[in-house]
Design an enzyme around this catalytic site. Structure first.
Site, PDB file in Angstrom:
ATOM      1  N   GLU A 261       0.767  -1.215   0.037  1.00 45.98           N
ATOM      2  CA  GLU A 261      -0.046  -0.084   0.003  1.00 45.98           C
ATOM      3  C   GLU A 261       0.840   1.263   0.040  1.00 45.98           C
ATOM      4  O   GLU A 261       1.987   1.030   0.271  1.00 45.98           O
ATOM      5  CB  GLU A 261      -0.989   0.019   1.408  1.00 45.98           C
ATOM      6  CG  GLU A 261      -0.181   0.201   2.468  1.00 45.98           C
ATOM      7  CD  GLU A 261      -1.258  -0.246   3.653  1.00 45.98           C
ATOM      8  OE1 GLU A 261      -2.269  -0.585   3.523  1.00 45.98           O
ATOM      9  OE2 GLU A 261      -0.566   0.272   4.838  1.00 45.98           O
ATOM     10  N   ASN A 296       8.969   0.299  13.120  1.00 51.98           N
ATOM     11  CA  ASN A 296       7.488   0.179  13.083  1.00 51.98           C
ATOM     12  C   ASN A 296       6.972  -0.562  14.306  1.00 51.98           C
ATOM     13  O   ASN A 296       5.955  -1.019  14.813  1.00 51.98           O
ATOM     14  CB  ASN A 296       7.008  -1.133  11.932  1.00 51.98           C
ATOM     15  CG  ASN A 296       7.329  -0.458  10.549  1.00 51.98           C
ATOM     16  OD1 ASN A 296       7.072   0.895  10.485  1.00 51.98           O
ATOM     17  ND2 ASN A 296       8.033  -1.234   9.947  1.00 51.98           N
ATOM     18  N   ASN A 351      -6.738  -4.307  15.544  1.00 52.97           N
ATOM     19  CA  ASN A 351      -6.133  -5.318  16.421  1.00 52.97           C
ATOM     20  C   ASN A 351      -7.219  -5.623  17.237  1.00 52.97           C
ATOM     21  O   ASN A 351      -7.501  -5.059  18.068  1.00 52.97           O
ATOM     22  CB  ASN A 351      -4.877  -4.558  17.192  1.00 52.97           C
ATOM     23  CG  ASN A 351      -3.801  -4.255  16.523  1.00 52.97           C
ATOM     24  OD1 ASN A 351      -3.271  -5.283  15.888  1.00 52.97           O
ATOM     25  ND2 ASN A 351      -3.055  -3.248  16.536  1.00 52.97           N
ATOM     26  N   ARG A 353      -7.588  -7.561  19.966  1.00 56.88           N
ATOM     27  CA  ARG A 353      -6.927  -7.902  21.242  1.00 56.88           C
ATOM     28  C   ARG A 353      -6.834  -6.761  22.092  1.00 56.88           C
ATOM     29  O   ARG A 353      -7.036  -5.521  21.712  1.00 56.88           O
ATOM     30  CB  ARG A 353      -5.768  -8.557  20.886  1.00 56.88           C
ATOM     31  CG  ARG A 353      -4.745  -7.937  20.088  1.00 56.88           C
ATOM     32  CD  ARG A 353      -3.328  -8.515  20.244  1.00 56.88           C
ATOM     33  NE  ARG A 353      -2.395  -7.903  19.112  1.00 56.88           N
ATOM     34  CZ  ARG A 353      -1.877  -6.606  19.519  1.00 56.88           C
ATOM     35  NH1 ARG A 353      -1.771  -6.008  20.581  1.00 56.88           N
ATOM     36  NH2 ARG A 353      -1.001  -6.363  18.213  1.00 56.88           N
ATOM     37  N   PHE A 409      18.607   2.082  17.375  1.00 53.44           N
ATOM     38  CA  PHE A 409      17.648   2.647  18.380  1.00 53.44           C
ATOM     39  C   PHE A 409      17.126   1.280  19.162  1.00 53.44           C
ATOM     40  O   PHE A 409      16.208   1.414  20.109  1.00 53.44           O
ATOM     41  CB  PHE A 409      16.384   3.111  17.706  1.00 53.44           C
ATOM     42  CG  PHE A 409      16.643   4.426  16.904  1.00 53.44           C
ATOM     43  CD1 PHE A 409      17.142   5.647  17.581  1.00 53.44           C
ATOM     44  CD2 PHE A 409      16.860   4.182  15.546  1.00 53.44           C
ATOM     45  CE1 PHE A 409      17.606   6.614  17.083  1.00 53.44           C
ATOM     46  CE2 PHE A 409      17.344   5.516  14.802  1.00 53.44           C
ATOM     47  CZ  PHE A 409      17.434   6.636  15.448  1.00 53.44           C
TER      48      PHE A 409
END
Length: 738
Positions: A261, A296, A351, A353, A409
């Site tokens: 996408e 992400n 999501n 959950r 990171f």
């Protein structure tokens, strides 16, 4: 003999712990009474009221016993609410988790297999057997593992137990990102431009990417948690991203279908918490901003978002509820959106959950989301309407991980927590953790140590409390990401709310290098280290004088101690050395005057090397520091989250150092080192092969993330030291070049 006996006992204990049986737990007297008072649930450990919007009705029918099919902090979190409601709990665990905190907190515990998740926490058959053996009426899956597994939810229903989550059809509809997009489009939810279907192979991925227009997001249809996702800016990255994401998806989810996408440049990641019951009622519980991410994966979240005005909040909430009703959703869930600079929002995924970051929503609404999940699963209606959902104050969550923030990171770190103290004394702090001092962070599971949450009347107060909490958080034995978290919390852009998902690479283009000190702060750190060293020497002199039956205190603490001190310099530069003099005020061991280059710095407080946290005054300003390392001539001071190795040497010692030879530097371009502990998934070269700079040589997996390791220069492969399936440690040489 002693070592052999110890090893035998360890093996015996592990085998005993993993036997398939129920472990009886000693019932904690008055556990429920300690966790709650009538009508107001309380956080058992903090002892502070958190959930004030909806209380617990102890006369309401409920489950007698539930099983938590998870581990770590989320298992502990569910157990706490269950206990507050008067519900008994069963923990499942792997053999290496037999002494974990969630096991100790539960009323019963059952071992379901070996350390790898595929042999324990993902074993549907063994968890179903545990449900049958314990008589648990329902199962809370937490997040990850089996939380979005439709087969597991369906099998539970067949076994006569409730799944504390949405129905299996809703999980199936929303778990498949390709199918969920079609449903969201039909429900008139704002959508991101992209290809509506599965991407079967690399060439087709490149073709679709060109049609959409770079940059594109390549991601797994069944993905989540940042796994199986790559951004591609050209054809080469599209091919590599497709291949690595597909492998990652197969490993993490057992489903390697991919989609592509449009990647929205400079987006914000904002999500809407929803709560639905089985009677057609649905609520949105305000938004969370989750834009601070690396690979992400979220790093710091806040609720609400400083970017979302009330009208936009309402529209996002209404669209989230529209989608939930379209799939017959009946539990807690989260609808995630990408938001551009013009406040246009686009559906990303749902999501199905409990989210990792749910505590910050609980802080601003006063609603215990786990409690409502338990009530809804039992069959009760939601106890409030949309108009009754409050938005009180501001909350932040920092994900404290066992990882090295100086490497991309955050690359995972493993080890045992030799010292661990959570900052629970700070106002407005909540610590959701599943570990304690002595716990081990292993290669098998997510390296999350704690979800550190702060709440305040406004964004500024919540941030200030987070800063104080991070300064007071004591973690020893593993490398952790508090230096990065602490730096972000005080950074100007973050403080102003000017953030996007590109925040980290934009603010730290060369990667995180640690907090950059001003000249005044450098002198503060040096002065503090010198004062500590002077106090240590004075104490030593005092002890010697006592043994010699001399006057002690005045002689030791009336002297002036002289040092040469410095902080590490940047690569290629020499450190700046400072002549430092330390004297104690009126012989007081906790009041020092430190002279650096003619400037006098007053330091007071408990100047002890043994304290885990040092709260001191520097020229009248309050400062919190920690001592995280000490050896002859060097003290490592943790200041603003970053460790600084301060050299503190007598003048004579400095003169001798000039005659010491420098350690030879290793040419890292000729070797490929393992950046972290992990397992080798692919080896793409063999001895004698010619490789070019940047070519992929090895792919390794750590904590379910795929990492591509490349050649540092063009050359011939001299040796390959690993095979597929091998487990390696950090710093291990994988490939050598001539």
């Amino acid at each position: 003999m002693l070592r052999a006996a110890s090893n035998f006992r360890a093996v015996a204990n592990r085998e005993f712990a993993c036997a398939k049986r129920q472990l009886s737990k000693t019932t904690r007297k008055n556990a429920t009474a300690a966790a709650t008072r009538p009508g107001v649930p309380r956080d058992e450990r903090e002892g502070k009221e958190i959930y004030t919007t909806v209380g617990i009705d102890h006369n309401e029918p409920k489950f007698d016993k539930i099983l938590i099919a998870n581990r770590g902090e989320i298992a502990c979190r569910v157990i706490k609410t269950a206990k507050a409601m008067g519900i008994k709990t069963v923990a499942v665990h792997s053999d290496v988790d037999s002494n974990s905190l969630h096991v100790k907190m539960a009323d019963e515990a059952i071992c379901v297999g070996e350390a790898p998740t595929a042999k324990s926490y993902l074993r549907v058959d063994r968890i179903l057997q545990a449900v049958e053996d314990t008589g648990a009426q329902a199962v809370h899956p937490g997040y990850g593992f089996l939380s979005e597994n439709t087969k597991f939810a369906a099998e539970l229903e067949k076994a006569g137990a409730k799944f504390i989550g949405p129905n299996s059809k809703a999980i199936l509809d929303m778990g498949d990102k390709i199918h969920s997009k079609k449903i969201a489009t039909a429900a008139r939810v704002s959508m991101i431009p992209g290809y509506d279907g599965e991407i079967p192979e690399e060439d087709f991925c490149v073709k679709v990417s060109r049609e959409i227009g770079y940059p594109v997001m390549i991601k797994a249809s069944a993905g989540g948690g940042g796994k199986g996702m790559r951004v591609a800016w050209n054809d080469k990255q599209a091919r590599e991203g497709y291949r690595l994401s597909k492998q990652e998806a197969a490993s993490s989810f057992g489903d390697d279908r991919m989609l592509v996408e449009k990647f929205i440049d400079n987006p914000r990641h904002i999500e809407m918490q929803i709560l639905c019951d089985k009677h057609g009622n649905a609520l949105w519980l305000n938004e969370r901003e989750c834009s601070i991410q690396r690979r992400n994966q979220k790093v710091i979240e806040e609720a609400p978002s400083s970017f979302v005005p009330p009208e936009m909040r309402r529209k996002m909430g209404e669209q989230a509820v529209q989608l939930a009703k379209a799939v017959g959703y009946d539990s807690a869930g989260t609808v995630e959106f990408l938001v551009d600079s013009q406040r246009n929002f686009y559906f990303l995924e749902m999501n199905t959950r409990l989210q990792v970051e749910h505590p910050i929503t609980e802080c601003i609404t006063g609603i215990d989301i786990v409690q409502q999940m338990l009530r809804v699963a039992y069959g009760h209606s939601l106890p409030l309407t949309q108009e009754q959902v409050p938005l009180n104050g501001w909350a932040f969550e920092s994900r404290v991980y066992a990882e090295d923030p100086y490497k991309g990171f955050g690359l995972p770190s493993v080890g045992r927590l030799s010292k661990y103290v959570e900052p629970r004394h700070v106002d407005g702090v909540r610590c959701d953790s599943g570990i304690r001092e002595g716990s081990e962070i292993s290669i098998y599971y997510d390296p999350l140590i704690c979800k550190l949450v702060t709440h305040g009347d406004n964004r500024q107060q919540a941030l200030d409390r987070m800063q104080e909490a991070l300064d007071n958080y004591v973690i020893r034995g593993v490398t952790h990401n508090i230096p990065l978290l602490r730096d972000i919390v005080q950074e100007k852009r973050f403080r102003s709310g000017d953030i996007t998902t590109k925040y980290l690479p934009e603010v730290y283009p060369e990667g995180f290098q640690g907090t950059v000190l001003t000249h005044a702060e450098e002198k503060t750190v040096i002065a503090f280290a010198a004062a500590l060293n002077a106090r240590k020497l004075a104490r030593a002199n005092q002890f010697l004088n006592q043994n010699r039956q001399r006057s002690t205190h005045v002689a030791s603490f009336s002297k002036t101690y002289k040092f040469v001190s410095s902080l590490p310099a940047k690569e290629g530069q020499r450190p700046t050395e400072h002549a430092v003099e330390v004297s104690f005020v009126d012989g007081d061991a906790n009041k020092a005057k430190v002279s650096i280059g003619g400037k006098v710095i007053d330091i007071s407080g408990n100047l002890s090397l043994s304290l885990p946290v040092n709260s001191i005054e520097v020229n009248g300003e309050h400062i919190t520091t920690q001592i995280v390392g000490k050896r002859a001539g060097e003290i490592t001071v943790l200041y603003k989250g970053t460790p600084f190795k301060v050299q503190v040497l007598p003048e004579q010692a400095v003169k001798y150092l000039q005659y010491m030879k420098e350690k030879a530097k290793v040419d890292l371009s000729t070797v490929v080192l393992s950046p972290m502990p992990g397992a080798i998934k692919n080896v793409n070269v063999k001895p004698g092969d010619m490789v070019s700079e940047g070519q992929e040589l090895v792919v390794m997996e750590a904590m379910k993330m795929q990492n591509s390791l490349h050649a540092g220069k063009t050359g011939r492969v001299k040796a390959v030291n690993v095979k597929v399936g091998a487990t390696v440690d950090e710093g291990e040489v994988l490939v050598e070049l001539e």
